[in-house]
Structure formats: C-alpha cells, structure tokens
Write a protein that holds these residues in place. Structure first.
Motif, mmCIF file in Angstrom:
data_model
loop_
_atom_site.group_PDB
_atom_site.id
_atom_site.type_symbol
_atom_site.label_atom_id
_atom_site.label_comp_id
_atom_site.label_asym_id
_atom_site.label_seq_id
_atom_site.Cartn_x
_atom_site.Cartn_y
_atom_site.Cartn_z
ATOM 1 N N ILE A 68 -4.931 0.399 4.582
ATOM 2 C CA ILE A 68 -4.686 0.655 3.153
ATOM 3 C C ILE A 68 -3.294 0.156 2.729
ATOM 4 O O ILE A 68 -2.782 0.527 1.687
ATOM 5 C CB ILE A 68 -4.869 2.140 2.794
ATOM 6 N N ASN A 69 -2.719 -0.694 3.574
ATOM 7 C CA ASN A 69 -1.443 -1.357 3.247
ATOM 8 C C ASN A 69 -0.292 -0.390 3.004
ATOM 9 O O ASN A 69 0.500 -0.560 2.079
ATOM 10 C CB ASN A 69 -1.623 -2.277 2.030
ATOM 11 N N CYS A 70 -0.208 0.629 3.855
ATOM 12 C CA CYS A 70 0.977 1.496 3.820
ATOM 13 C C CYS A 70 2.185 0.651 4.232
ATOM 14 O O CYS A 70 2.066 -0.246 5.077
ATOM 15 C CB CYS A 70 0.779 2.662 4.792
ATOM 16 N N ASP A 71 3.328 0.915 3.627
ATOM 17 C CA ASP A 71 4.504 0.081 3.897
ATOM 18 C C ASP A 71 5.189 0.409 5.216
ATOM 19 O O ASP A 71 5.634 -0.488 5.935
ATOM 20 C CB ASP A 71 5.512 0.225 2.747
ATOM 21 N N LYS A 103 17.315 -0.571 -5.854
ATOM 22 C CA LYS A 103 16.793 0.409 -6.818
ATOM 23 C C LYS A 103 15.269 0.596 -6.720
ATOM 24 O O LYS A 103 14.570 0.795 -7.715
ATOM 25 C CB LYS A 103 17.191 0.035 -8.252
ATOM 26 N N ASN A 104 14.756 0.526 -5.506
ATOM 27 C CA ASN A 104 13.334 0.783 -5.281
ATOM 28 C C ASN A 104 13.031 2.275 -5.350
ATOM 29 O O ASN A 104 13.834 3.091 -4.898
ATOM 30 C CB ASN A 104 12.911 0.265 -3.902
ATOM 31 N N LYS A 105 11.865 2.614 -5.905
ATOM 32 C CA LYS A 105 11.381 4.003 -5.859
ATOM 33 C C LYS A 105 10.641 4.191 -4.541
ATOM 34 O O LYS A 105 9.761 3.394 -4.192
ATOM 35 C CB LYS A 105 10.436 4.276 -7.035
ATOM 36 N N PRO A 162 13.370 10.443 -0.424
ATOM 37 C CA PRO A 162 12.337 9.876 -1.292
ATOM 38 C C PRO A 162 12.585 10.173 -2.767
ATOM 39 O O PRO A 162 13.235 11.161 -3.117
ATOM 40 C CB PRO A 162 11.063 10.572 -0.811
ATOM 41 N N THR A 163 12.027 9.321 -3.612
ATOM 42 C CA THR A 163 12.001 9.592 -5.041
ATOM 43 C C THR A 163 10.932 10.638 -5.329
ATOM 44 O O THR A 163 11.158 11.587 -6.087
ATOM 45 C CB THR A 163 11.670 8.297 -5.826
ATOM 46 N N LYS A 223 0.715 3.813 -5.897
ATOM 47 C CA LYS A 223 0.605 3.527 -7.334
ATOM 48 C C LYS A 223 1.890 3.877 -8.087
ATOM 49 O O LYS A 223 2.208 3.259 -9.102
ATOM 50 C CB LYS A 223 -0.562 4.324 -7.935
ATOM 51 N N GLU A 224 2.609 4.870 -7.599
ATOM 52 C CA GLU A 224 3.732 5.417 -8.370
ATOM 53 C C GLU A 224 5.107 5.002 -7.837
ATOM 54 O O GLU A 224 6.122 5.365 -8.426
ATOM 55 C CB GLU A 224 3.628 6.949 -8.404
ATOM 56 N N ASN A 225 5.138 4.265 -6.734
ATOM 57 C CA ASN A 225 6.416 3.906 -6.111
ATOM 58 C C ASN A 225 6.407 2.449 -5.648
ATOM 59 O O ASN A 225 5.348 1.829 -5.536
ATOM 60 C CB ASN A 225 6.696 4.827 -4.911
ATOM 61 N N ASP A 226 7.591 1.935 -5.351
ATOM 62 C CA ASP A 226 7.700 0.562 -4.864
ATOM 63 C C ASP A 226 7.463 0.463 -3.362
ATOM 64 O O ASP A 226 7.057 -0.586 -2.854
ATOM 65 C CB ASP A 226 9.110 0.017 -5.165
ATOM 66 N N PHE A 227 7.730 1.559 -2.655
ATOM 67 C CA PHE A 227 7.656 1.543 -1.193
ATOM 68 C C PHE A 227 7.186 2.918 -0.728
ATOM 69 O O PHE A 227 7.699 3.937 -1.193
ATOM 70 C CB PHE A 227 9.042 1.237 -0.615
ATOM 71 N N THR A 228 6.196 2.949 0.158
ATOM 72 C CA THR A 228 5.630 4.232 0.624
ATOM 73 C C THR A 228 5.825 4.393 2.128
ATOM 74 O O THR A 228 5.486 3.503 2.912
ATOM 75 C CB THR A 228 4.133 4.328 0.273
#
Length: 282
Positions: A85-88, A21-23, A142-143, A46-51
């Motif tokens: 910038i720690n993009c996933d 249930k990750n955003k 994507p969410t 900032k708005e999601n769990d995974f980018t």
C-alpha cells in the motif's frame, strides 16, 4: 519503503523531512497487521506528505505475561502488506532500543479516564500505553497520529496525555474496521477458532440491539438483558458491559439529553479477550 531500526536513523530522516516542511503522519501498531491497520495508513497517506508506521509489541502494556508471549508476531507479512500500500517508512525498534535497560512504565494521571472499564481489569495497562505512545511521539514528532476507535478508551487517554504534556500532535480517531460478520478486526482474532470467529458476530449484534433498546428500556434492564444473552452463549464469557459518557468514560445510569454516550463491551473466548464499542443515538 524505508525500514528504520534505531531512533538515531529515524530522527535523522525526519529532520530532513521537517526541513522541507513536510506533514508527517504516524500510525503506531503492535504488528499482526489487518485491514483495520491498513485503513489507518490509507487515511494518513491522504492527509500527510510522509507516513511512518511503527511495529513494536510493547511489553509494559500487558498485564499478563502469557498474553505478551502469545501476541502474534508476523513481521515479514506485515512489511509486505505495508509495501503493497506504498507506506513510506516503518520504525521497527527492539525493546532495548526503546527502553534501554529499564523496561518499566512511567506513572500517568489521565484525569481519571484510566480508572474506568479497561483500567479496572488491566492493572497498569494505560501507564504502559502512555509511556510508549509518548516515547514514539517524541521520536517521530508527527503532525498527525492515527488510532482506531475500537480502543476508544485508549484513544481518549492518548488525547488527554497529549493535552497534559502539551505535545504538538493532532490525534485522529478512525472508525472501527469490521470483518464481514461485524466482528471488530483485531490481531487477536487470528487466535480464535473458526467457530469463535463465526459466532463473534454476536458481540456487534448485541451492541446494535442495545442501541435500539435505548429509547424504550432502562439501562438497568439493558444491562440485565446483555448479561443474560452471554450467560446463554457456550463460546463467550462477558467480562463487562458499560454505557458511559464519551467525554469522561464514566458509567451512566441514565441517558442524558445533549450528551454523547457509548456502549462498551469486553468478552472472553477461552483465554482470548475481545473488546468492542458503539456510539449510541440520543
């Protein structure tokens, strides 16, 4: 940071994320990343769990082959910036991975949004945009998906495509990120000469002047003034200047109280095409 090159790999990873249930936040790009792109990634984080960021120079949205060939490709630098910038994750597909053997656009009906401004000057451009964004939305699921307001017409068209295709994604528009002199950040800016880049401040300054003149001048007079300003400038050629209704993107002849309006501009610096826009105060 994970780098995926195939749809199959990426979908497998996304399936695992969704089971928890990750955003998922998504930032589609064509690479040659700058601070504007990175600001979209920051908002997504900032708005999601995974980018996930995609880097893909989409051939079907270029109306001129020369523009496609000259589009800057800086993959190594792009990946380094995203890592910092720690993009996933990054989706880095080939043209063949996305289009198989048929590198062509679907035909879309965006309720007329595609016929205004950019649509008049870039044949087939928005069909190409719709094709690639829809494909990516179906792959990434994507969410939330993030787009800069510099391409405001594109933003409205993507929102319309999502609405008509009933896709389960929230399209988020993000403020224009500007260079110190006000020039809207764009990957194309890298192709400008030092003089063009410095003088590029004129584009944003013109839009700000338009915003001030709205209260006391007719749009016809403002159009003439903008045309005159660019006719006098040795480095830039005006392609179009339009004041439009934000919802319909149709050009207006008068400002209507209670409606949102925006000024749009497209300018050539030699063969390099620059666009910008500004929300106008009612």
């Amino acid at each position: 940071m994970r780098v995926f090159k195939t749809k199959k790999e990426l979908k497998r990873h996304i399936s695992a994320l969704l089971s928890q249930k990750n955003k998922i936040g998504f930032v589609p790009t064509m690479g040659a990343l700058h601070k504007g792109h990175l600001s979209l990634v920051d908002m997504s984080k900032k708005e999601n769990d995974f980018t996930i960021v995609s880097i893909f120079v989409n051939p079907t949205q270029f109306d001129k082959k020369e523009d496609l060939e000259k589009y800057p490709r800086t993959i190594t630098q792009d990946l380094s910036l995203l890592e910092q910038i720690n993009c996933d994750a990054v989706f880095l597909p080939s043209v063949e991975e996305i289009y198989d053997q048929d590198v062509s656009s679907q035909a879309f009906d965006f309720d007329g949004l595609e016929n205004e401004m950019e649509g008049k000057f870039r044949d087939g451009h928005f069909d190409g945009v719709g094709t690639i964004v829809k494909a990516f939305f179906e792959i990434v699921t994507p969410t939330n998906a993030y787009f800069g307001e510099k391409d405001f017409q594109q933003l409205q068209i993507i929102k319309k495509m999502v609405e008509k295709a009933q896709l389960d994604v929230q399209v988020v528009g993000c403020p224009i990120f500007r260079e110190a002199n006000g020039l809207a950040m764009s990957s194309r800016n890298e192709r400008l000469t030092v003089a063009q880049r410095n003088e590029g401040s004129m584009i944003y300054e013109t839009l700000k002047s338009v915003n001030k003149k709205i209260a006391s001048h007719s749009l016809s007079d403002i159009q003439n003034w903008v045309t005159s300003e660019f006719e006098k400038h040795p480095l830039f050629e005006l392609e179009y200047f339009v004041v439009a209704d934000e919802a319909t993107l149709k050009e207006v002849k008068n400002i209507s109280p209670g409606k949102s309006h925006r000024a749009f501009i497209a300018v050539y610096a030699d063969s390099i095409r620059l666009i910008d826009n500004l929300s106008l105060n009612n």
